[in-house]
Design a protein around this motif. Structure first.
Motif, mmCIF file in Angstrom:
data_model
loop_
_atom_site.group_PDB
_atom_site.id
_atom_site.type_symbol
_atom_site.label_atom_id
_atom_site.label_comp_id
_atom_site.label_asym_id
_atom_site.label_seq_id
_atom_site.Cartn_x
_atom_site.Cartn_y
_atom_site.Cartn_z
ATOM 1 N N LEU A 50 0.571 -1.132 0.147
ATOM 2 C CA LEU A 50 -0.472 -0.021 -0.184
ATOM 3 C C LEU A 50 0.863 1.196 -0.123
ATOM 4 O O LEU A 50 1.507 1.605 1.364
ATOM 5 N N LYS A 58 1.758 4.816 0.455
ATOM 6 C CA LYS A 58 1.107 5.583 0.925
ATOM 7 C C LYS A 58 1.735 6.659 0.200
ATOM 8 O O LYS A 58 0.497 7.538 0.060
ATOM 9 N N ASP A 84 0.305 6.325 8.636
ATOM 10 C CA ASP A 84 -0.085 5.955 7.340
ATOM 11 C C ASP A 84 -0.776 4.974 7.367
ATOM 12 O O ASP A 84 -2.004 4.484 7.843
ATOM 13 N N VAL A 85 0.447 3.738 7.212
ATOM 14 C CA VAL A 85 0.347 2.432 6.847
ATOM 15 C C VAL A 85 0.779 1.427 8.964
ATOM 16 O O VAL A 85 2.416 2.321 8.704
ATOM 17 N N THR A 139 2.392 -2.442 9.556
ATOM 18 C CA THR A 139 2.801 -3.401 10.252
ATOM 19 C C THR A 139 3.149 -3.852 11.383
ATOM 20 O O THR A 139 1.796 -4.309 11.373
ATOM 21 N N CYS A 164 -4.026 5.668 12.828
ATOM 22 C CA CYS A 164 -3.554 5.476 11.478
ATOM 23 C C CYS A 164 -4.528 4.832 10.049
ATOM 24 O O CYS A 164 -5.355 5.002 10.286
ATOM 25 N N VAL A 189 -3.977 2.927 7.383
ATOM 26 C CA VAL A 189 -4.330 2.110 7.200
ATOM 27 C C VAL A 189 -3.532 0.537 8.494
ATOM 28 O O VAL A 189 -2.409 0.781 8.110
ATOM 29 N N ASP A 190 -3.652 -0.470 8.852
ATOM 30 C CA ASP A 190 -3.055 -1.451 9.703
ATOM 31 C C ASP A 190 -3.547 -2.756 8.720
ATOM 32 O O ASP A 190 -4.281 -3.305 8.776
ATOM 33 N N ARG A 191 -2.499 -3.067 8.695
ATOM 34 C CA ARG A 191 -2.022 -4.379 7.707
ATOM 35 C C ARG A 191 -2.000 -5.673 8.784
ATOM 36 O O ARG A 191 -2.333 -7.083 7.836
ATOM 37 N N SER A 202 -7.650 2.190 13.286
ATOM 38 C CA SER A 202 -7.232 2.463 11.657
ATOM 39 C C SER A 202 -8.502 2.802 11.439
ATOM 40 O O SER A 202 -10.088 2.650 12.000
ATOM 41 N N ALA A 225 -5.720 -3.222 6.386
ATOM 42 C CA ALA A 225 -5.671 -4.193 4.824
ATOM 43 C C ALA A 225 -7.084 -4.843 4.696
ATOM 44 O O ALA A 225 -7.170 -4.478 3.254
#
Length: 182
Positions: A32, A34, A118-119, A121, A145, A147-149, A166, A170
């Motif tokens: 992803l 960002k 942002d993203v 992980t 955030c 996106v949470d992966r 989030s 994801a």
């Protein structure tokens, strides 16, 4: 922009397939990117609105926001403009010139800060930012955030008394079919 429209815009702008090495060192079949959504005003503006709303909901006592360099700075700025809360930029390390600060912006010790990311992980970058903020005497107990992966970031931050929220997971974005019109 409605939540489902924003999810579609994120996926269309940022989702890439291939073989990628993530900041955490893990390999992934998708990425992803960002910068592909943070640099687009049509996506950044509604993200700023959604982040500001999440801050109001989850950290109503926030005195300011904070965004780690480089990726979350545009997001923190967008959320700041929407919420009216000032923000700090968290450098990866103190600069070696000028004021030699790791935190850029004005703050008072003891203030409540909501971290914008942002993203996420594994949570390593967010945790480093939290530590820098806490070392400066700021209170941080919530992070938001885009996106949470879903690869351990929530648990890692929780181990350090930070609740990660989030806007999207994801798995939410991966469920959206690819847009054939790109």
């Amino acid at each position: 922009m409605e939540r489902d429209e924003l999810a579609r815009a994120l996926r269309d702008a940022a989702y890439l397939e291939g073989d990628f090495v993530l900041r955490s060192g893990r390999r992934s079949r998708y990425y992803l990117d960002k910068y592909r959504f943070e640099t687009r005003p049509d996506v950044l503006a509604p993200l700023g609105e959604a982040l500001a709303e999440a801050v109001r909901e989850h950290e109503p006592d926030a005195d300011r926001l904070a965004g780690p360099e480089l990726g979350a700075v545009a997001l923190a700025a967008a959320a700041s403009l929407e919420s009216g809360l000032p923000f700090l930029i968290v450098r990866k390390a103190a600069k070696e010139y000028g004021t030699a600060q790791q935190l850029e912006g004005v703050f008072e010790e003891g203030e409540c800060v909501c971290l914008i990311e942002d993203v996420v992980t594994s949570g390593g970058a967010a945790l480093a930012a939290v530590e820098a903020l806490r070392n400066a005497g700021l209170r941080v107990s919530n992070a938001i955030c885009v996106v949470d992966r879903e690869e351990g970031g929530v648990d890692e931050l929780a181990r350090h008394a930070v609740r990660l929220r989030s806007l999207f997971r994801a798995s939410d974005l991966l469920e959206i079919p690819a847009n054939p019109h790109g």
